[in-house]
Scaffold this active site. Structure first.
Site, PDB file in Angstrom:
ATOM      1  N   HIS A  20       0.842  -1.210   0.000  1.00  0.00           N
ATOM      2  CA  HIS A  20       0.000   0.000   0.000  1.00  0.00           C
ATOM      3  C   HIS A  20       0.870   1.250   0.000  1.00  0.00           C
ATOM      4  CE1 HIS A  20      -3.013  -2.765   2.210  1.00  0.00           C
ATOM      5  NE2 HIS A  20      -3.572  -2.488   1.042  1.00  0.00           N
ATOM      6  N   LYS A  44     -15.436  -7.591   4.831  1.00  0.00           N
ATOM      7  CA  LYS A  44     -14.704  -8.568   5.637  1.00  0.00           C
ATOM      8  C   LYS A  44     -14.793  -8.172   7.109  1.00  0.00           C
ATOM      9  CE  LYS A  44     -11.809  -7.971   1.639  1.00  0.00           C
ATOM     10  NZ  LYS A  44     -10.707  -7.158   1.106  1.00  0.00           N
ATOM     11  N   ARG A  92      -2.347  -6.538  -8.677  1.00  0.00           N
ATOM     12  CA  ARG A  92      -1.168  -7.371  -8.429  1.00  0.00           C
ATOM     13  C   ARG A  92      -1.122  -8.558  -9.365  1.00  0.00           C
ATOM     14  NH1 ARG A  92      -2.914  -7.967  -2.366  1.00  0.00           N
ATOM     15  NH2 ARG A  92      -4.750  -8.313  -3.641  1.00  0.00           N
ATOM     16  N   SER A 130      -2.765  -7.809   2.666  1.00  0.00           N
ATOM     17  CA  SER A 130      -3.029  -7.692   4.106  1.00  0.00           C
ATOM     18  C   SER A 130      -3.412  -9.034   4.697  1.00  0.00           C
ATOM     19  CB  SER A 130      -4.163  -6.686   4.358  1.00  0.00           C
ATOM     20  OG  SER A 130      -3.779  -5.409   3.958  1.00  0.00           O
TER      21      SER A 130
HETATM   22  O1  PNS Z   1      -9.019  -3.229   0.313  1.00  0.00           O
HETATM   23  P1  PNS Z   1     -10.317  -3.752  -0.256  1.00  0.00           P
HETATM   24  O2  PNS Z   1     -11.045  -4.558   0.793  1.00  0.00           O
HETATM   25  O3  PNS Z   1     -10.131  -4.495  -1.541  1.00  0.00           O
HETATM   26  O4  PNS Z   1     -11.221  -2.460  -0.580  1.00  0.00           O
HETATM   27  C1  PNS Z   1     -12.504  -2.588  -1.143  1.00  0.00           C
HETATM   28  C2  PNS Z   1     -13.247  -1.231  -1.078  1.00  0.00           C
HETATM   29  C3  PNS Z   1     -13.342  -0.737   0.338  1.00  0.00           C
HETATM   30  C4  PNS Z   1     -12.488  -0.210  -1.918  1.00  0.00           C
HETATM   31  C5  PNS Z   1     -14.665  -1.439  -1.695  1.00  0.00           C
HETATM   32  O5  PNS Z   1     -15.291  -2.494  -1.051  1.00  0.00           O
HETATM   33  C6  PNS Z   1     -15.525  -0.188  -1.598  1.00  0.00           C
HETATM   34  O6  PNS Z   1     -15.355   0.732  -2.357  1.00  0.00           O
HETATM   35  N1  PNS Z   1     -16.456  -0.158  -0.625  1.00  0.00           N
HETATM   36  C7  PNS Z   1     -17.318   0.970  -0.407  1.00  0.00           C
HETATM   37  C8  PNS Z   1     -18.747   0.680  -0.858  1.00  0.00           C
HETATM   38  C9  PNS Z   1     -18.897   0.850  -2.355  1.00  0.00           C
HETATM   39  O7  PNS Z   1     -18.762   1.921  -2.903  1.00  0.00           O
HETATM   40  N2  PNS Z   1     -19.185  -0.285  -3.018  1.00  0.00           N
HETATM   41  C10 PNS Z   1     -19.426  -0.325  -4.440  1.00  0.00           C
HETATM   42  C11 PNS Z   1     -18.155  -0.330  -5.216  1.00  0.00           C
HETATM   43  S1  PNS Z   1     -18.572  -0.522  -6.895  1.00  0.00           S
END
Ligand code: PNS
Length: 161
Positions: A20, A44, A92, A130
């Protein structure tokens, strides 16, 4: 800064890794400001609380051009309110692609003016996630090359070492 190019870098950051951190540095090569957006409602069940995840990012990244904020609800709404030009995500491996592609298209649908930019991490960090860091730390493995010392310490505390 007026007209500053803002990049939002969203994620769960449970916890922040060297991968990150690498992506944040890369985003700063084309953005004036990077807002690290820590999701409150991650799908999660996080190991670290929201406050812990935010505090660890603040300790790991001390660049004045980086803000760490939490967000609840839609990323598209948060990014628009933050005045973002771009949403940054890391790619990745091929396995990341399908989910990331869907998310980018949905975010474009919700916030048409904001582009998603995918960044490739440093080669020696591509295997890093992570979840792997949590697993290695849980079983007493050495994570010192994978995370900031503050994160390593927090993991040791979490797992009672
Ligand atoms: O590190 P991660 O868990 O891959 O991050 C995922 C994250 C938090 C970026 C994604 O789940 C998110 O944007 N959540 C907020 C809710 C949202 O906007 N969902 C629709 C995305 S199309």
């Amino acid at each position: 800064m007026t007209g500053a190019r803002v990049a939002v870098y969203p994620g769960s950051f449970d916890p922040i890794t060297r991968g990150h951190e690498d992506l944040i540095s890369r985003a700063l090569t084309f953005a004036d400001r990077v807002v690290v957006a820590v999701a409150v409602n991650t799908a999660k069940q996080p190991l670290f609380t929201l406050a812990e995840r935010v505090a660890l990012i603040q300790q790991a990244v001390s660049d004045p051009k980086v803000d760490v904020r939490s967000f609840e609800g839609l990323l598209a709404d948060f990014a628009r309110a933050a005045g973002a030009a771009v949403i940054v995500r890391g790619l990745r491996a091929v396995s990341d692609f399908e989910y990331e592609f869907q998310m980018a298209l949905m975010n474009r649908n919700l916030a048409p003016g904001i582009e998603t930019v995918f960044l490739v991490p440093a080669f020696d960090l591509t295997y890093l996630s992570s979840s792997l860091v949590r697993e290695v730390a849980r079983f007493g493995g050495n994570v010192s090359a994978l995370v900031h010392p503050a994160v390593r310490q927090a993991l040791e505390q979490k797992f009672g070492r």
